[in-house]
Design a protein around this motif. Structure first.
Motif, PDB file in Angstrom:
ATOM      1  N   LEU A 152       0.847  -1.186   0.000  1.00 54.34           N
ATOM      2  CA  LEU A 152       0.000   0.000   0.000  1.00 54.34           C
ATOM      3  C   LEU A 152       0.881   1.234   0.000  1.00 54.34           C
ATOM      4  O   LEU A 152       1.781   1.360   0.843  1.00 54.34           O
ATOM      5  CB  LEU A 152      -0.907   0.025   1.228  1.00 54.34           C
ATOM      6  N   ARG A 153       0.631   2.138  -0.948  1.00 56.24           N
ATOM      7  CA  ARG A 153       1.343   3.408  -0.937  1.00 56.24           C
ATOM      8  C   ARG A 153       0.601   4.390  -0.041  1.00 56.24           C
ATOM      9  O   ARG A 153      -0.594   4.638  -0.224  1.00 56.24           O
ATOM     10  CB  ARG A 153       1.487   3.985  -2.342  1.00 56.24           C
ATOM     11  N   LEU A 154       1.322   4.942   0.923  1.00 59.07           N
ATOM     12  CA  LEU A 154       0.732   5.861   1.885  1.00 59.07           C
ATOM     13  C   LEU A 154       1.248   7.280   1.654  1.00 59.07           C
ATOM     14  O   LEU A 154       2.379   7.484   1.205  1.00 59.07           O
ATOM     15  CB  LEU A 154       1.087   5.434   3.311  1.00 59.07           C
ATOM     16  N   THR A 155       0.406   8.266   1.945  1.00 55.18           N
ATOM     17  CA  THR A 155       0.872   9.652   2.018  1.00 55.18           C
ATOM     18  C   THR A 155       0.946  10.011   3.503  1.00 55.18           C
ATOM     19  O   THR A 155      -0.086  10.200   4.150  1.00 55.18           O
ATOM     20  CB  THR A 155      -0.057  10.610   1.257  1.00 55.18           C
ATOM     21  N   GLY A 169       4.982  13.407  -0.532  1.00 47.09           N
ATOM     22  CA  GLY A 169       4.613  12.752   0.719  1.00 47.09           C
ATOM     23  C   GLY A 169       3.647  13.539   1.576  1.00 47.09           C
ATOM     24  O   GLY A 169       3.156  13.039   2.579  1.00 47.09           O
ATOM     25  N   GLN A 170       3.384  14.804   1.209  1.00 45.27           N
ATOM     26  CA  GLN A 170       2.509  15.635   2.024  1.00 45.27           C
ATOM     27  C   GLN A 170       1.056  15.205   1.865  1.00 45.27           C
ATOM     28  O   GLN A 170       0.708  14.477   0.941  1.00 45.27           O
ATOM     29  CB  GLN A 170       2.673  17.118   1.656  1.00 45.27           C
ATOM     30  N   VAL A 171       0.185  15.680   2.748  1.00 42.46           N
ATOM     31  CA  VAL A 171      -1.224  15.278   2.747  1.00 42.46           C
ATOM     32  C   VAL A 171      -1.889  15.620   1.412  1.00 42.46           C
ATOM     33  O   VAL A 171      -2.613  14.811   0.828  1.00 42.46           O
ATOM     34  CB  VAL A 171      -1.977  15.940   3.917  1.00 42.46           C
ATOM     35  N   ASP A 172      -1.662  16.824   0.922  1.00 47.83           N
ATOM     36  CA  ASP A 172      -2.277  17.271  -0.327  1.00 47.83           C
ATOM     37  C   ASP A 172      -1.447  16.778  -1.504  1.00 47.83           C
ATOM     38  O   ASP A 172      -0.615  17.502  -2.067  1.00 47.83           O
ATOM     39  CB  ASP A 172      -2.387  18.800  -0.334  1.00 47.83           C
ATOM     40  N   SER A 173      -1.647  15.529  -1.889  1.00 47.68           N
ATOM     41  CA  SER A 173      -0.876  14.895  -2.955  1.00 47.68           C
ATOM     42  C   SER A 173      -1.786  13.983  -3.755  1.00 47.68           C
ATOM     43  O   SER A 173      -2.745  13.417  -3.226  1.00 47.68           O
ATOM     44  CB  SER A 173       0.279  14.079  -2.364  1.00 47.68           C
ATOM     45  N   LYS A 174      -1.471  13.814  -5.030  1.00 48.81           N
ATOM     46  CA  LYS A 174      -2.272  12.910  -5.860  1.00 48.81           C
ATOM     47  C   LYS A 174      -1.922  11.444  -5.602  1.00 48.81           C
ATOM     48  O   LYS A 174      -2.620  10.554  -6.084  1.00 48.81           O
ATOM     49  CB  LYS A 174      -2.088  13.241  -7.336  1.00 48.81           C
ATOM     50  N   PHE A 175      -0.848  11.203  -4.869  1.00 49.16           N
ATOM     51  CA  PHE A 175      -0.372   9.840  -4.682  1.00 49.16           C
ATOM     52  C   PHE A 175      -0.850   9.240  -3.359  1.00 49.16           C
ATOM     53  O   PHE A 175      -0.861   9.901  -2.325  1.00 49.16           O
ATOM     54  CB  PHE A 175       1.159   9.807  -4.693  1.00 49.16           C
ATOM     55  N   GLY A 176      -1.216   7.977  -3.400  1.00 52.61           N
ATOM     56  CA  GLY A 176      -1.338   7.164  -2.202  1.00 52.61           C
ATOM     57  C   GLY A 176      -2.552   7.394  -1.318  1.00 52.61           C
ATOM     58  O   GLY A 176      -3.389   8.260  -1.558  1.00 52.61           O
ATOM     59  N   PHE A 177      -2.616   6.562  -0.277  1.00 55.48           N
ATOM     60  CA  PHE A 177      -3.693   6.615   0.714  1.00 55.48           C
ATOM     61  C   PHE A 177      -3.267   7.520   1.868  1.00 55.48           C
ATOM     62  O   PHE A 177      -2.240   7.280   2.509  1.00 55.48           O
ATOM     63  CB  PHE A 177      -4.004   5.215   1.239  1.00 55.48           C
ATOM     64  N   ASP A 178      -4.077   8.516   2.148  1.00 55.75           N
ATOM     65  CA  ASP A 178      -3.761   9.483   3.192  1.00 55.75           C
ATOM     66  C   ASP A 178      -3.838   8.828   4.568  1.00 55.75           C
ATOM     67  O   ASP A 178      -4.825   8.174   4.911  1.00 55.75           O
ATOM     68  CB  ASP A 178      -4.728  10.661   3.097  1.00 55.75           C
ATOM     69  N   VAL A 179      -2.786   9.007   5.361  1.00 50.49           N
ATOM     70  CA  VAL A 179      -2.748   8.441   6.713  1.00 50.49           C
ATOM     71  C   VAL A 179      -3.624   9.249   7.659  1.00 50.49           C
ATOM     72  O   VAL A 179      -4.379   8.697   8.467  1.00 50.49           O
ATOM     73  CB  VAL A 179      -1.296   8.385   7.225  1.00 50.49           C
ATOM     74  N   GLU A 180      -3.545  10.559   7.556  1.00 44.15           N
ATOM     75  CA  GLU A 180      -4.218  11.442   8.503  1.00 44.15           C
ATOM     76  C   GLU A 180      -5.728  11.250   8.530  1.00 44.15           C
ATOM     77  O   GLU A 180      -6.358  11.307   9.585  1.00 44.15           O
ATOM     78  CB  GLU A 180      -3.876  12.897   8.153  1.00 44.15           C
ATOM     79  N   SER A 181      -6.340  11.022   7.366  1.00 42.54           N
ATOM     80  CA  SER A 181      -7.797  10.892   7.289  1.00 42.54           C
ATOM     81  C   SER A 181      -8.281   9.451   7.386  1.00 42.54           C
ATOM     82  O   SER A 181      -9.453   9.164   7.137  1.00 42.54           O
ATOM     83  CB  SER A 181      -8.296  11.501   5.974  1.00 42.54           C
TER      84      SER A 181
END
Length: 432
Positions: A152-155, A169-181
């Motif tokens: 799993l690719r995470l942001t 790697g920041q929250v506002d990115s087109k890549f991956g599953f956001d960890v924060e939310s």
């Protein structure tokens, strides 16, 4: 910037034991040259630093930096993994007979056809980037009665101090599953319910051309913390922590990159310290260097043509390539340095713009470069162009893309032919 440039008694730049001026005359310009020995040496440096750690690891070359059949053949010889980000890169790797089980597949919008190619060829791992991909891959695996390893690719909410286009790697990115939310947790739950998917690890990438270790330390700790949280909630611990790439290189004297040993030592020590705190087993660690493997090994050779002198301003030294073979300076103001390959023993006499031939005012390869006196026919060698130059090349202005030559141990080998004008129209269809 390459600090160990060598020249012969004629003042010619030597690359991989070969006269660069002779290469320019033999193959024409613009010409992309790779010193294969430099590529091999950098891979060995990454490996040797990991070998001292006692951890299981994988060096996975980031194909997007430079992908050709010949490049994958070198990677196969050096016994490393590679990651691809498109069906085209995957096809090229397979065409080179690169081991499919050593390929990982990235991408934020993989098509059904691309995923099918990955499944049919039994590649090593698909790095899942979004919820649609989980659905598509599940559908394929059920239809084909197949299984596949996935990550799993995470942001992770960590951004590197680089150009905004290089931050991933920041929250506002087109890549991956956001960890924060909690997107990442929801993705985990979905994948664990699919028996055809074997979840082997988690992945994150915080950016490119990174000069500091702090971001990697933060990422390593965060990945371990996520592993501990998932063990507590789901009794699942990722076997692999893939920390991506982004290790910076020196393009100019202003750049101060850190060696791979420092990056790797910090990553490993942070992981070891934090898994011990969390009572977790030591994971296998993956990294995905691309630029740092091929960037310093690449050189673009150009022939000097016209010149424009303006009173009280820098002159323009125009060459026969430009943004079509290296768009990075125009795209995000990337800086490079250059030398005159046939005048390595001559004194610096001026500062000039090195300008490309493309019909754009922004087609300036180097904005200010100290050079000896130049004249038409001189060969300009632009340094450290091995990453994201040829791989981002285009046919803008209907210019053919350059040839690529590998040099090693005094020998040169054409590995990509120069495009012809006929190649430019080969796929065109008549309207009349």
């Amino acid at each position: 910037m390459s600090s160990d440039l060598s020249s012969d008694n004629n003042g010619h730049l030597i690359l991989g034991g070969v006269d660069s001026v002779e290469l320019a005359h033999k193959y024409g310009t613009p010409l992309v040259v790779y010193d294969v020995g430099e590529i091999r040496d950098q891979i060995k440096r990454f490996k040797s630093n990991f070998d001292l750690s006692g951890l299981k690891y994988q060096i996975s070359y980031a194909s997007k930096a430079f992908a050709t059949v010949a490049m994958y053949q070198v990677l196969k010889q050096e016994d490393v993994h590679t990651d691809v980000v498109s069906g085209g890169e995957l096809y090229t790797a397979l065409k080179a007979r690169f081991p499919a089980d050593k390929i990982s597949f990235h991408g934020n919008n993989k098509s059904l056809q691309e995923l099918e190619m990955a499944v049919d060829n039994h590649i090593g791992v698909v790095i899942i980037d979004n919820f649609l991909e989980i659905k598509l891959l599940k559908q394929l695996l059920e239809e084909k009665s197949a299984n596949i390893d996935v990550m799993l690719r995470l942001t992770p909410g960590i951004s590197a101090h680089t150009h905004k286009y290089d931050q991933t790697g920041q929250v506002d990115s087109k890549f991956g599953f956001d960890v924060e939310s909690d997107q990442a947790t929801k993705a985990l739950e979905q994948v664990l319910e699919i028996p055809q998917m074997n979840l082997i690890g988690i992945h994150a990438h915080i950016g490119s051309q990174i000069f500091g270790v702090e971001g990697f330390e933060m990422l390593a700790k965060k990945m371990v913390d996520i592993s501990a949280q998932w063990k507590k909630q789901f009794d699942f611990v990722p076997k692999i922590l893939n920390l991506g790439g982004g290790f910076g290189i020196s393009y100019t004297d202003e750049d101060e990159p850190i060696g791979p040993d420092v990056f790797i030592d910090k990553i490993i020590s942070t992981i070891k310290e934090n898994v011990k705190k969390q009572s977790l087993p030591l994971p296998e660690v993956w990294i995905e260097p691309g630029r740092s493997i091929v960037g310093p090994a690449g050189y673009n050779l150009y022939t000097v043509g016209s010149r424009k002198d303006i009173p009280d301003m820098l002159s323009y030294v125009n060459v026969d390539g430009g943004m079509g073979d290296n768009i990075r300076p125009a795209l995000y103001q990337a800086k490079y340095e250059a030398v005159v390959a046939n005048k390595m023993n001559q004194n610096i006499e001026e500062e000039d713009h090195i300008a490309g031939k493309y019909c754009e005012s922004g087609d300036i390869l180097i904005d200010r470069q100290a050079l000896p006196k130049t004249e038409p026919g001189d060969i300009i060698a632009m340094l450290d162009t091995g990453a994201y130059g040829y791989s981002m090349a285009s046919n803008y202005n209907r210019n053919p893309r350059p040839a690529v030559v590998f040099v090693e141990n005094g020998k040169d080998k054409l590995v990509v032919k120069r495009e012809s004008y006929e190649d430019l129209v080969r796929l065109d269809e008549s309207y009349i």
